[in-house]
Design a protein around this motif. Structure first.
Motif, PDB file in Angstrom:
ATOM      1  N   TYR A  74      82.400  23.388  43.743  1.00  0.00           N
ATOM      2  CA  TYR A  74      82.128  23.720  42.343  1.00  0.00           C
ATOM      3  C   TYR A  74      80.920  22.958  41.814  1.00  0.00           C
ATOM      4  O   TYR A  74      80.006  23.544  41.216  1.00  0.00           O
ATOM      5  N   PHE A  75      80.908  21.645  42.015  1.00  0.00           N
ATOM      6  CA  PHE A  75      79.796  20.851  41.498  1.00  0.00           C
ATOM      7  C   PHE A  75      78.492  21.193  42.219  1.00  0.00           C
ATOM      8  O   PHE A  75      77.426  21.213  41.606  1.00  0.00           O
ATOM      9  N   SER A  76      78.570  21.456  43.517  1.00  0.00           N
ATOM     10  CA  SER A  76      77.366  21.849  44.255  1.00  0.00           C
ATOM     11  C   SER A  76      76.791  23.139  43.678  1.00  0.00           C
ATOM     12  O   SER A  76      75.568  23.280  43.533  1.00  0.00           O
ATOM     13  N   TYR A  77      77.670  24.071  43.350  1.00  0.00           N
ATOM     14  CA  TYR A  77      77.194  25.324  42.755  1.00  0.00           C
ATOM     15  C   TYR A  77      76.547  25.070  41.399  1.00  0.00           C
ATOM     16  O   TYR A  77      75.514  25.654  41.074  1.00  0.00           O
ATOM     17  N   GLN A  78      77.149  24.211  40.588  1.00  0.00           N
ATOM     18  CA  GLN A  78      76.591  23.920  39.270  1.00  0.00           C
ATOM     19  C   GLN A  78      75.176  23.373  39.381  1.00  0.00           C
ATOM     20  O   GLN A  78      74.251  23.853  38.709  1.00  0.00           O
ATOM     21  N   TYR A  79      74.980  22.361  40.218  1.00  0.00           N
ATOM     22  CA  TYR A  79      73.655  21.753  40.339  1.00  0.00           C
ATOM     23  C   TYR A  79      72.654  22.732  40.941  1.00  0.00           C
ATOM     24  O   TYR A  79      71.526  22.884  40.458  1.00  0.00           O
ATOM     25  N   LEU A  80      73.061  23.390  42.023  1.00  0.00           N
ATOM     26  CA  LEU A  80      72.133  24.260  42.737  1.00  0.00           C
ATOM     27  C   LEU A  80      71.757  25.478  41.913  1.00  0.00           C
ATOM     28  O   LEU A  80      70.599  25.910  41.894  1.00  0.00           O
ATOM     29  N   SER A  81      72.716  26.043  41.212  1.00  0.00           N
ATOM     30  CA  SER A  81      72.414  27.217  40.387  1.00  0.00           C
ATOM     31  C   SER A  81      71.514  26.851  39.209  1.00  0.00           C
ATOM     32  O   SER A  81      70.656  27.644  38.803  1.00  0.00           O
ATOM     33  N   GLN A  82      71.672  25.644  38.653  1.00  0.00           N
ATOM     34  CA  GLN A  82      70.789  25.215  37.574  1.00  0.00           C
ATOM     35  C   GLN A  82      69.357  25.041  38.066  1.00  0.00           C
ATOM     36  O   GLN A  82      68.398  25.398  37.367  1.00  0.00           O
ATOM     37  N   LEU A  83      69.199  24.524  39.267  1.00  0.00           N
ATOM     38  CA  LEU A  83      67.859  24.417  39.841  1.00  0.00           C
ATOM     39  C   LEU A  83      67.272  25.800  40.107  1.00  0.00           C
ATOM     40  O   LEU A  83      66.083  26.045  39.864  1.00  0.00           O
ATOM     41  N   GLU A  84      68.103  26.709  40.611  1.00  0.00           N
ATOM     42  CA  GLU A  84      67.628  28.034  40.969  1.00  0.00           C
ATOM     43  C   GLU A  84      67.289  28.867  39.740  1.00  0.00           C
ATOM     44  O   GLU A  84      66.396  29.714  39.779  1.00  0.00           O
ATOM     45  N   ARG A  85      67.997  28.655  38.662  1.00  0.00           N
ATOM     46  CA  ARG A  85      67.712  29.399  37.429  1.00  0.00           C
ATOM     47  C   ARG A  85      66.632  28.721  36.599  1.00  0.00           C
ATOM     48  O   ARG A  85      66.049  29.343  35.706  1.00  0.00           O
ATOM     49  N   GLY A  86      66.390  27.435  36.854  1.00  0.00           N
ATOM     50  CA  GLY A  86      65.473  26.677  36.027  1.00  0.00           C
ATOM     51  C   GLY A  86      64.187  26.303  36.722  1.00  0.00           C
ATOM     52  O   GLY A  86      63.310  27.129  36.931  1.00  0.00           O
ATOM     53  N   ARG A  87      64.086  25.033  37.110  1.00  0.00           N
ATOM     54  CA  ARG A  87      62.820  24.502  37.614  1.00  0.00           C
ATOM     55  C   ARG A  87      62.309  25.250  38.838  1.00  0.00           C
ATOM     56  O   ARG A  87      61.104  25.482  38.974  1.00  0.00           O
ATOM     57  N   TYR A  88      63.205  25.645  39.741  1.00  0.00           N
ATOM     58  CA  TYR A  88      62.774  26.294  40.989  1.00  0.00           C
ATOM     59  C   TYR A  88      63.286  27.728  41.039  1.00  0.00           C
ATOM     60  O   TYR A  88      64.045  28.104  41.939  1.00  0.00           O
ATOM     61  N   SER A  89      62.863  28.514  40.067  1.00  0.00           N
ATOM     62  CA  SER A  89      63.295  29.905  40.009  1.00  0.00           C
ATOM     63  C   SER A  89      62.691  30.742  41.134  1.00  0.00           C
ATOM     64  O   SER A  89      63.217  31.794  41.475  1.00  0.00           O
ATOM     65  N   LYS A  90      61.569  30.280  41.704  1.00  0.00           N
ATOM     66  CA  LYS A  90      61.017  30.947  42.884  1.00  0.00           C
ATOM     67  C   LYS A  90      61.767  30.432  44.104  1.00  0.00           C
ATOM     68  O   LYS A  90      61.811  29.226  44.360  1.00  0.00           O
ATOM     69  N   LYS A  91      62.323  31.331  44.868  1.00  0.00           N
ATOM     70  CA  LYS A  91      63.202  30.944  45.974  1.00  0.00           C
ATOM     71  C   LYS A  91      62.496  30.061  46.994  1.00  0.00           C
ATOM     72  O   LYS A  91      63.097  29.140  47.552  1.00  0.00           O
ATOM     73  N   GLU A  92      61.228  30.344  47.264  1.00  0.00           N
ATOM     74  CA  GLU A  92      60.519  29.531  48.250  1.00  0.00           C
ATOM     75  C   GLU A  92      60.365  28.094  47.778  1.00  0.00           C
ATOM     76  O   GLU A  92      60.404  27.159  48.591  1.00  0.00           O
ATOM     77  N   ASP A  93      60.212  27.892  46.458  1.00  0.00           N
ATOM     78  CA  ASP A  93      60.102  26.529  45.932  1.00  0.00           C
ATOM     79  C   ASP A  93      61.421  25.777  46.075  1.00  0.00           C
ATOM     80  O   ASP A  93      61.434  24.589  46.407  1.00  0.00           O
ATOM     81  N   LEU A  94      62.527  26.460  45.822  1.00  0.00           N
ATOM     82  CA  LEU A  94      63.835  25.815  45.966  1.00  0.00           C
ATOM     83  C   LEU A  94      64.122  25.485  47.425  1.00  0.00           C
ATOM     84  O   LEU A  94      64.641  24.400  47.739  1.00  0.00           O
ATOM     85  N   LEU A  95      63.787  26.389  48.327  1.00  0.00           N
ATOM     86  CA  LEU A  95      64.003  26.119  49.752  1.00  0.00           C
ATOM     87  C   LEU A  95      63.154  24.942  50.223  1.00  0.00           C
ATOM     88  O   LEU A  95      63.614  24.119  51.027  1.00  0.00           O
TER      89      LEU A  95
END
Length: 260
Positions: A74-95
């Motif tokens: 649950y917590f992993s999803y919260q942090y990772l989804s916030q990064l994916e929706r926010g600062r690193y919305s481009k998938k290549e940047d998040l990867l």
């Protein structure tokens, strides 16, 4: 059931896929269907032939047992989804971010000789640290007190001292804190104060190529499923799921495990 699946498929794809793999693999290990020795990390396994390179990924997906399985996911999803929706919305940047963070954690673990073989809790501290950098000036609840949001990762580390065996968790979490701070320095602090606006860690073109290739293959393979039609014959579409807030406490974090 249909509503739950709709929410699932509309969740951020990297967070959704990562946590799904985390739940499936960890459940298999904790329920005895898969031996944990096949997914933990040790450099010895990388020198075998053929090299067991999957351990570079699975060591970051193994959760705690019992309720730890659910709370870690649950917590992993919260942090990772916030990064994916926010600062690193481009998938290549998040990867690229995850690659750097995980690689740094492995490097620090090897250099210091700490001997940890699973790294999910270090990765969670890294993601928390990165998320709260964009929440400076805001407040968050931690246990029964309100603290500045940017102090959340430090509070998560310090709270381990209140639980039996929690001290063994701290060096692992410090690895994650160091990795996230190094990333922040090289990509945000240095460009702002010494690098004339240029990050020292630009996303390599390779990651963009991989994302575009996977997206193209997924687009061609995805079936077209007709939805319910209204009076005008249009297809109904679901709304996007929202992101959740940071957790209010770290009570559910169990003690870490050091192997080897």
């Amino acid at each position: 059931m249909d509503g739950a699946m709709e929410v699932y498929w509309q969740a951020p794809v990297i967070a959704r896929s990562t946590v799904t793999a985390m739940l499936l693999m960890s459940a298999a290990v904790h329920f005895g269907m898969l031996s944990g020795t096949h997914v933990i990390f040790h450099q010895y396994f990388l020198w075998k032939f053929p090299p067991q390179i999957w351990r570079l990924f699975t060591a970051y997906l193994l959760t705690g047992p019992q309720l730890g399985l659910l709370f870690d996911a649950y917590f992993s999803y919260q942090y990772l989804s916030q990064l994916e929706r926010g600062r690193y919305s481009k998938k290549e940047d998040l990867l690229w971010y995850l690659t750097f963070i995980c690689g740094t954690i492995l490097g620090v673990n090897y250099i210091t000789g700490l001997g940890y073989m699973t790294f999910l809790h270090a990765l969670m501290i890294s993601m928390t640290y990165t998320v709260v950098q964009d929440q400076r000036g805001m407040k968050t609840n931690f246990y029964f007190i309100t603290i500045p949001a940017q102090l959340t990762p430090y509070a998560m580390i310090a709270i381990n001292m209140l639980f039996p065996g929690g001290a063994a968790q701290i060096p692992l979490q410090l690895e994650g804190l160091f990795a996230a701070h190094l990333w922040e320095f090289l990509t945000k602090i240095w460009p702002a104060f010494g690098g004339q606006g240029r990050t020292l860690l630009p996303t390599p073109p390779f990651f963009t190529t991989v994302v575009n290739t996977i997206s193209g293959l997924a687009g061609r393979a995805a079936p077209v499923v007709p939805g319910p039609r209204g009076a005008a014959g249009g297809v109904a579409r679901g709304a996007s799921a929202g992101s959740g807030p940071l957790p209010d406490s770290w009570r559910t974090r169990g003690p870490g495990h050091r192997l080897g």
